[in-house]
Design a protein around this motif. Structure first.
Motif, mmCIF file in Angstrom:
data_model
loop_
_atom_site.group_PDB
_atom_site.id
_atom_site.type_symbol
_atom_site.label_atom_id
_atom_site.label_comp_id
_atom_site.label_asym_id
_atom_site.label_seq_id
_atom_site.Cartn_x
_atom_site.Cartn_y
_atom_site.Cartn_z
ATOM 1 N N VAL A 10 46.361 24.405 104.301
ATOM 2 C CA VAL A 10 45.836 23.884 105.562
ATOM 3 C C VAL A 10 46.936 23.145 106.315
ATOM 4 O O VAL A 10 47.922 22.703 105.719
ATOM 5 C CB VAL A 10 44.634 22.941 105.337
ATOM 6 N N LYS A 11 46.718 23.005 107.610
ATOM 7 C CA LYS A 11 47.681 22.292 108.456
ATOM 8 C C LYS A 11 47.580 20.780 108.255
ATOM 9 O O LYS A 11 48.584 20.079 108.274
ATOM 10 C CB LYS A 11 47.440 22.629 109.926
ATOM 11 N N ASP A 12 46.347 20.271 108.100
ATOM 12 C CA ASP A 12 46.103 18.834 108.016
ATOM 13 C C ASP A 12 45.009 18.600 106.972
ATOM 14 O O ASP A 12 43.835 18.845 107.234
ATOM 15 C CB ASP A 12 45.683 18.315 109.384
ATOM 16 N N HIS A 15 42.052 16.204 107.945
ATOM 17 C CA HIS A 15 41.113 16.856 108.871
ATOM 18 C C HIS A 15 40.227 17.837 108.123
ATOM 19 O O HIS A 15 39.008 17.878 108.318
ATOM 20 C CB HIS A 15 41.888 17.569 109.983
ATOM 21 N N TRP A 16 40.833 18.654 107.253
ATOM 22 C CA TRP A 16 40.084 19.654 106.485
ATOM 23 C C TRP A 16 39.026 18.975 105.620
ATOM 24 O O TRP A 16 37.874 19.413 105.581
ATOM 25 C CB TRP A 16 41.044 20.484 105.641
ATOM 26 N N GLU A 72 39.930 28.342 111.843
ATOM 27 C CA GLU A 72 40.836 27.814 112.873
ATOM 28 C C GLU A 72 40.547 26.331 113.122
ATOM 29 O O GLU A 72 41.461 25.514 113.186
ATOM 30 C CB GLU A 72 40.698 28.621 114.165
ATOM 31 N N GLY A 75 41.872 24.217 110.389
ATOM 32 C CA GLY A 75 43.304 24.280 110.156
ATOM 33 C C GLY A 75 43.699 25.089 108.938
ATOM 34 O O GLY A 75 44.771 24.901 108.366
#
Length: 87
Positions: A10-12, A15-16, A72, A75
């Motif tokens: 994941v990107k963050d 957040h996830w 999306e 992330g």
């Protein structure tokens, strides 16, 4: 009802972890017991463990635009997704 593990990057991570999208997406499919995990050595690698009553329904749902939108939003790096099904 088989247990399924889905892991991906994941990107963050924060957040996830905070996102309600997993429950929103998988709940209507009858998926229960959703638990999240984070790799302590590589924190952007995460996993979900869940009980899936209908693998065909989940597999079909994962091919939809709704799944792409949820990933999306969360992330998820979709190209890293691996699903493991309890044997």
């Amino acid at each position: 009802m088989p247990a399924v593990i889905g892991y991906h990057e994941v990107k963050d991570t924060d957040h996830w972890l905070a996102s309600p999208r997993r429950e929103e997406f998988f709940g209507p499919l009858g998926v229960t017991g959703i638990r999240t995990f984070v790799d302590p050595q590589q924190p952007n690698r995460v996993a979900v463990l869940m009980e899936v009553p209908d693998m065909d329904a989940v597999a079909a749902a994962m091919e939809t635009q709704a799944a792409a939108d949820a990933m999306e939003h969360d992330g998820v790096l979709a190209e890293t997704l691996v699903m493991l099904v309890e044997a």
